[in-house]
Write a protein that holds these residues in place. Sequence first.
Motif, PDB file in Angstrom:
ATOM      1  N   HIS A  26      36.641  22.876   5.241  1.00 33.98           N
ATOM      2  CA  HIS A  26      37.291  23.422   6.433  1.00 33.98           C
ATOM      3  C   HIS A  26      38.693  22.837   6.631  1.00 33.98           C
ATOM      4  CE1 HIS A  26      34.145  25.889   8.138  1.00 33.98           C
ATOM      5  NE2 HIS A  26      33.266  24.935   7.917  1.00 33.98           N
ATOM      6  N   ARG A  27      38.862  21.556   6.331  1.00 36.52           N
ATOM      7  CA  ARG A  27      40.113  20.888   6.697  1.00 36.52           C
ATOM      8  C   ARG A  27      41.350  21.462   6.020  1.00 36.52           C
ATOM      9  NH1 ARG A  27      38.199  16.719   3.106  1.00 36.52           N
ATOM     10  NH2 ARG A  27      39.413  16.978   1.227  1.00 36.52           N
ATOM     11  N   ASP A  28      41.217  21.918   4.766  1.00 37.92           N
ATOM     12  CA  ASP A  28      42.405  22.421   4.074  1.00 37.92           C
ATOM     13  C   ASP A  28      42.184  23.746   3.353  1.00 37.92           C
ATOM     14  OD1 ASP A  28      40.942  21.652   1.856  1.00 37.92           O
ATOM     15  OD2 ASP A  28      42.333  20.090   1.212  1.00 37.92           O
ATOM     16  N   GLY A  29      40.958  24.214   3.270  1.00 38.69           N
ATOM     17  CA  GLY A  29      40.676  25.482   2.622  1.00 38.69           C
ATOM     18  C   GLY A  29      40.820  25.476   1.117  1.00 38.69           C
ATOM     19  N   ARG A  30      41.151  24.339   0.541  1.00 39.62           N
ATOM     20  CA  ARG A  30      41.311  24.248  -0.908  1.00 39.62           C
ATOM     21  C   ARG A  30      39.968  24.326  -1.613  1.00 39.62           C
ATOM     22  NH1 ARG A  30      45.233  19.231  -2.252  1.00 39.62           N
ATOM     23  NH2 ARG A  30      46.681  20.520  -3.383  1.00 39.62           N
ATOM     24  N   ARG A  31      40.012  24.807  -2.839  1.00 41.65           N
ATOM     25  CA  ARG A  31      38.818  24.891  -3.674  1.00 41.65           C
ATOM     26  C   ARG A  31      38.790  23.689  -4.612  1.00 41.65           C
ATOM     27  NH1 ARG A  31      38.013  29.746  -7.829  1.00 41.65           N
ATOM     28  NH2 ARG A  31      40.037  28.934  -8.448  1.00 41.65           N
ATOM     29  N   TYR A  32      37.659  23.046  -4.666  1.00 47.70           N
ATOM     30  CA  TYR A  32      37.441  21.916  -5.558  1.00 47.70           C
ATOM     31  C   TYR A  32      36.273  22.270  -6.465  1.00 47.70           C
ATOM     32  CZ  TYR A  32      40.288  19.222  -2.290  1.00 47.70           C
ATOM     33  OH  TYR A  32      41.312  18.769  -1.488  1.00 47.70           O
ATOM     34  N   CYS A  33      36.428  22.029  -7.749  1.00 51.63           N
ATOM     35  CA  CYS A  33      35.353  22.269  -8.704  1.00 51.63           C
ATOM     36  C   CYS A  33      34.896  20.938  -9.262  1.00 51.63           C
ATOM     37  CB  CYS A  33      35.830  23.176  -9.831  1.00 51.63           C
ATOM     38  SG  CYS A  33      36.094  24.874  -9.293  1.00 51.63           S
ATOM     39  N   TYR A  34      33.596  20.788  -9.350  1.00 54.10           N
ATOM     40  CA  TYR A  34      32.984  19.575  -9.879  1.00 54.10           C
ATOM     41  C   TYR A  34      32.255  19.951 -11.162  1.00 54.10           C
ATOM     42  CZ  TYR A  34      34.408  17.798  -5.457  1.00 54.10           C
ATOM     43  OH  TYR A  34      35.190  17.441  -4.380  1.00 54.10           O
ATOM     44  N   LEU A  35      32.592  19.245 -12.233  1.00 53.68           N
ATOM     45  CA  LEU A  35      32.133  19.598 -13.570  1.00 53.68           C
ATOM     46  C   LEU A  35      30.859  18.860 -13.947  1.00 53.68           C
ATOM     47  CD1 LEU A  35      35.619  19.376 -15.295  1.00 53.68           C
ATOM     48  CD2 LEU A  35      34.609  21.305 -14.088  1.00 53.68           C
ATOM     49  N   GLU A  36      30.029  19.539 -14.765  1.00 50.50           N
ATOM     50  CA  GLU A  36      28.803  18.961 -15.328  1.00 50.50           C
ATOM     51  C   GLU A  36      27.796  18.546 -14.250  1.00 50.50           C
ATOM     52  OE1 GLU A  36      28.271  19.084 -18.645  1.00 50.50           O
ATOM     53  OE2 GLU A  36      30.223  20.032 -18.801  1.00 50.50           O
ATOM     54  N   VAL A  37      27.729  19.294 -13.160  1.00 45.17           N
ATOM     55  CA  VAL A  37      26.761  19.017 -12.097  1.00 45.17           C
ATOM     56  C   VAL A  37      25.425  19.663 -12.489  1.00 45.17           C
ATOM     57  CG1 VAL A  37      26.192  19.370  -9.664  1.00 45.17           C
ATOM     58  CG2 VAL A  37      28.571  18.918 -10.346  1.00 45.17           C
ATOM     59  N   PRO A  38      24.363  18.882 -12.594  1.00 44.06           N
ATOM     60  CA  PRO A  38      23.062  19.442 -12.965  1.00 44.06           C
ATOM     61  C   PRO A  38      22.577  20.465 -11.934  1.00 44.06           C
ATOM     62  CG  PRO A  38      23.040  17.050 -13.143  1.00 44.06           C
ATOM     63  CD  PRO A  38      24.313  17.425 -12.453  1.00 44.06           C
ATOM     64  N   GLU A  39      21.928  21.499 -12.418  1.00 40.92           N
ATOM     65  CA  GLU A  39      21.433  22.561 -11.546  1.00 40.92           C
ATOM     66  C   GLU A  39      20.463  22.022 -10.491  1.00 40.92           C
ATOM     67  OE1 GLU A  39      20.046  27.189 -12.080  1.00 40.92           O
ATOM     68  OE2 GLU A  39      19.876  25.829 -13.760  1.00 40.92           O
ATOM     69  N   GLU A  40      19.693  21.013 -10.847  1.00 38.72           N
ATOM     70  CA  GLU A  40      18.760  20.406  -9.892  1.00 38.72           C
ATOM     71  C   GLU A  40      19.495  19.887  -8.653  1.00 38.72           C
ATOM     72  OE1 GLU A  40      16.146  16.374  -9.346  1.00 38.72           O
ATOM     73  OE2 GLU A  40      16.668  16.972 -11.365  1.00 38.72           O
ATOM     74  N   LEU A  41      20.676  19.282  -8.857  1.00 35.12           N
ATOM     75  CA  LEU A  41      21.443  18.797  -7.709  1.00 35.12           C
ATOM     76  C   LEU A  41      21.902  19.960  -6.824  1.00 35.12           C
ATOM     77  CD1 LEU A  41      23.720  15.837  -8.849  1.00 35.12           C
ATOM     78  CD2 LEU A  41      21.727  15.801  -7.360  1.00 35.12           C
ATOM     79  N   TRP A  42      22.272  21.079  -7.430  1.00 33.70           N
ATOM     80  CA  TRP A  42      22.676  22.263  -6.671  1.00 33.70           C
ATOM     81  C   TRP A  42      21.530  22.723  -5.766  1.00 33.70           C
ATOM     82  CZ3 TRP A  42      25.674  25.329  -4.244  1.00 33.70           C
ATOM     83  CH2 TRP A  42      25.358  26.667  -4.037  1.00 33.70           C
ATOM     84  N   TYR A  43      20.321  22.812  -6.324  1.00 36.52           N
ATOM     85  CA  TYR A  43      19.174  23.240  -5.516  1.00 36.52           C
ATOM     86  C   TYR A  43      18.876  22.241  -4.402  1.00 36.52           C
ATOM     87  CZ  TYR A  43      18.305  26.986  -8.803  1.00 36.52           C
ATOM     88  OH  TYR A  43      18.434  28.123  -9.572  1.00 36.52           O
ATOM     89  N   ARG A  44      18.958  20.963  -4.724  1.00 36.83           N
ATOM     90  CA  ARG A  44      18.725  19.943  -3.695  1.00 36.83           C
ATOM     91  C   ARG A  44      19.790  19.999  -2.603  1.00 36.83           C
ATOM     92  NH1 ARG A  44      18.374  14.483  -6.615  1.00 36.83           N
ATOM     93  NH2 ARG A  44      18.292  13.769  -4.471  1.00 36.83           N
ATOM     94  N   MET A  45      21.030  20.246  -2.989  1.00 39.99           N
ATOM     95  CA  MET A  45      22.121  20.322  -2.014  1.00 39.99           C
ATOM     96  C   MET A  45      21.902  21.493  -1.058  1.00 39.99           C
ATOM     97  SD  MET A  45      26.153  20.369  -2.891  1.00 39.99           S
ATOM     98  CE  MET A  45      27.413  20.555  -1.666  1.00 39.99           C
ATOM     99  N   LYS A  46      21.486  22.645  -1.606  1.00 42.13           N
ATOM    100  CA  LYS A  46      21.258  23.826  -0.760  1.00 42.13           C
ATOM    101  C   LYS A  46      20.147  23.586   0.254  1.00 42.13           C
ATOM    102  CE  LYS A  46      20.446  27.041  -3.733  1.00 42.13           C
ATOM    103  NZ  LYS A  46      20.190  28.389  -4.280  1.00 42.13           N
ATOM    104  N   GLN A  47      19.188  22.743  -0.089  1.00 44.79           N
ATOM    105  CA  GLN A  47      18.046  22.502   0.785  1.00 44.79           C
ATOM    106  C   GLN A  47      18.206  21.266   1.665  1.00 44.79           C
ATOM    107  OE1 GLN A  47      14.767  22.379  -1.947  1.00 44.79           O
ATOM    108  NE2 GLN A  47      14.734  24.597  -2.208  1.00 44.79           N
ATOM    109  N   ALA A  48      19.281  20.549   1.509  1.00 44.90           N
ATOM    110  CA  ALA A  48      19.475  19.303   2.261  1.00 44.90           C
ATOM    111  C   ALA A  48      19.627  19.575   3.757  1.00 44.90           C
ATOM    112  CB  ALA A  48      20.711  18.575   1.739  1.00 44.90           C
TER     113      ALA A  48
END
Length: 70
Positions: A26-48
């Motif tokens: 929200h603060r700047d609207g910039r897009r940040y990409c994080y490389l080599e993030v395991p899919e398991e972390l993505w699922y955990r993040m969505k459910q946090a």
Amino acid sequence: MNRAAPVHIAYMGYRAQDMLLEVRFHRDGRRYCYLEVPEELWYRMKQASSVDRFFNTFILNRFEEQIGGL
């Protein structure tokens, strides 16, 4: 480079074939990409219960970051 914790996440997405996590803040609207993030972390993040806290604990400063995307 280590960055301070973000204020709030406005958008997040994941590209499984590339193991790429995309986050916009929200603060700047910039897009940040994080490389080599395991899919398991993505699922955990969505459910946090707190996405921002999860991001700060498990993603920020732990994965290579590219501002503006790939």
